[in-house]
Design an enzyme around this catalytic site. Sequence first.
Site, mmCIF file in Angstrom:
data_model
loop_
_atom_site.group_PDB
_atom_site.id
_atom_site.type_symbol
_atom_site.label_atom_id
_atom_site.label_comp_id
_atom_site.label_asym_id
_atom_site.label_seq_id
_atom_site.Cartn_x
_atom_site.Cartn_y
_atom_site.Cartn_z
ATOM 1 N N GLU A 2 41.067 26.824 38.523
ATOM 2 C CA GLU A 2 41.226 26.892 37.060
ATOM 3 C C GLU A 2 41.681 25.562 36.453
ATOM 4 O O GLU A 2 42.616 25.515 35.648
ATOM 5 C CB GLU A 2 42.206 28.014 36.694
ATOM 6 C CG GLU A 2 41.669 29.393 37.040
ATOM 7 C CD GLU A 2 42.566 30.533 36.561
ATOM 8 O OE1 GLU A 2 43.696 30.267 36.085
ATOM 9 O OE2 GLU A 2 42.145 31.701 36.669
ATOM 10 N N GLU A 48 37.847 35.619 41.041
ATOM 11 C CA GLU A 48 38.968 36.384 40.484
ATOM 12 C C GLU A 48 38.398 37.382 39.488
ATOM 13 O O GLU A 48 37.736 36.993 38.529
ATOM 14 C CB GLU A 48 39.995 35.490 39.775
ATOM 15 C CG GLU A 48 40.900 34.716 40.710
ATOM 16 C CD GLU A 48 42.043 34.012 39.977
ATOM 17 O OE1 GLU A 48 42.562 34.590 38.990
ATOM 18 O OE2 GLU A 48 42.405 32.904 40.390
ATOM 19 N N TYR A 91 39.369 38.911 33.682
ATOM 20 C CA TYR A 91 40.193 40.113 33.703
ATOM 21 C C TYR A 91 40.004 40.865 32.388
ATOM 22 O O TYR A 91 39.769 40.255 31.342
ATOM 23 C CB TYR A 91 41.676 39.758 33.868
ATOM 24 C CG TYR A 91 42.003 39.008 35.135
ATOM 25 C CD1 TYR A 91 42.221 39.687 36.332
ATOM 26 C CD2 TYR A 91 42.089 37.619 35.143
ATOM 27 C CE1 TYR A 91 42.535 39.008 37.496
ATOM 28 C CE2 TYR A 91 42.397 36.926 36.302
ATOM 29 C CZ TYR A 91 42.617 37.614 37.483
ATOM 30 O OH TYR A 91 42.913 36.928 38.640
ATOM 31 N N ASN A 119 46.940 29.675 40.920
ATOM 32 C CA ASN A 119 47.760 28.628 40.327
ATOM 33 C C ASN A 119 48.681 27.966 41.346
ATOM 34 O O ASN A 119 48.987 26.777 41.239
ATOM 35 C CB ASN A 119 48.603 29.217 39.186
ATOM 36 C CG ASN A 119 47.754 29.707 38.026
ATOM 37 O OD1 ASN A 119 46.559 29.479 37.974
ATOM 38 N ND2 ASN A 119 48.382 30.406 37.093
ATOM 39 N N GLN A 157 44.413 40.974 42.907
ATOM 40 C CA GLN A 157 44.534 40.512 44.278
ATOM 41 C C GLN A 157 44.511 41.700 45.230
ATOM 42 O O GLN A 157 44.062 42.762 44.821
ATOM 43 C CB GLN A 157 45.786 39.661 44.419
ATOM 44 C CG GLN A 157 45.703 38.380 43.578
ATOM 45 C CD GLN A 157 46.840 37.415 43.827
ATOM 46 O OE1 GLN A 157 47.539 37.458 44.821
ATOM 47 N NE2 GLN A 157 47.051 36.503 42.883
#
Length: 503
Positions: free
Chosen positions: A176, A295, A247, A75, A352
């Site tokens: 995103e 991610e 996630y 982001n 991360q």
Amino acid sequence: MTNVKKAKMILDKDYKIGEVDKRIYGSFIEHLGRAVYGGIYEPGHPLADKNGFRKDVIQLVNELNVPIVRYPGGNFVSGYNWEDGVGPKEKRPRRTDLAWSTIETNQVGTNDFADWAKLAGTEVMMAVNLGTRGIDAARNFVEYCNHPGGTYWSDLRKSHGYAEPHRFKVWCLGNEMDGPWQIGHKTAEEYGRLACETAKVMKWVDPSIELVACGSSGIGMPTFAQWEATVLEHTYEHVDYISLHQYYGNRDKDTADFLANTMALDAFIKSVIATADYVKAKTRSKKTINLSFDEWNVWYHSNDADRKIERWSIAPPQLEDVYNFEDALLVGGMLITFLKHADRVKIACLAQLVNVIAPIMTSNGGGAWRQTIFYPFMHVSNYGRGYALNPIISTPVYDSKNYTDVPVLEATAVYNEEKDELTIFALNKDMNDTLSLECDIRNFEGYRVVEHIVLHNDDVNAVNTEANPFNVVPSNSGDAKIINGIVTANLSNLSWNVIRLAK
């Protein structure tokens, strides 16, 4: 008394899914929380080098053998002016970071991160801002980073002390962009057009680069999968990858259902492949778009705590999940799933790397330690190089709250032809029972068991901390053996297993 269930597996060196691209063992560093400041970079720390990089963190990154790291977001990148992070540090501006409501000091920027990447033995996967910026800033950024010299931006890089270009190979076209939370959120048509035109000029500056177009922010987005189709219709001939983000969490404390999420991950990957191939057919293209799963992780432990962060502070602790044993099991299962799609998943980034939903944790001024998820990632990254094989598996199944016919055995294998090594990665999802595995490898004549690594703990909520960093650790306690080309092993309930074989 523990019961024993049985599973079978057949491996043949000629039954290959595809060569494993080492970049599926990538990771991610965003200007978020303590990932950069207090994570990889902490001037004044007893173990900091002359540039402020923590050597203890670099050592742990080296253990993970990470080949590529995505940077600087996330982001964050959608509001980032890359020019703020280059040149003399004392002249770099402080900016409000609207993505995470903090102050960005810009003491680490493009060149600094390139220096760190060399120390960490990794490549940089760079991202450009397609939120507040676009074509012009992106082409200038590629010129600054990759052009050899003799132009305004490349000579500016030289004046900053970097005579040789960085030659960053992989670039993300934003992040995103279908998310309403994103700075510069766009529709698929808006993003597709911008990504197409940006991709064209970036490759005109440096034709050798590879580009990743943004897929939707997750399979749960209302825009999925029309977003992927529309974006690829615009960008198909100009990009190389489409991104996926996912996630998982376990707020309901339902371990069996949590571990079954590998089924959803597998379905997600297949659906994106199908969408990309639909656009290939529609555009009559001869090229194939591969996947960048840039991610992925478990993420839910820290969500509530982050609401207490003071706005406009510098590098506050954010998204600092403390991972438990069951999280490590799912991370292992997700890695196995990527290997099952090694023919199309070519890049993946564990999000991360340090402090922020990360395998490595640090304390400011203090130590660095390995979280539970560190270990399956380390095992697959180090031993999962070569060809992903296509195993034939027979396994018991179970039903959970959201899934049916969940395989108790989640397994795959990687054959390293050069080293004459075969590695089996196996996850036993059964809550109570040992799984007796019988694996036929008669095609691998003359192989022996090198070791059988096991990660197991009786407490699914067990964690590693700075005070107790070795609470959850793997051991060479497995009982795998080979007789007449048949490997047998007992996989304890809820365990991650690495069976290494070699000639």
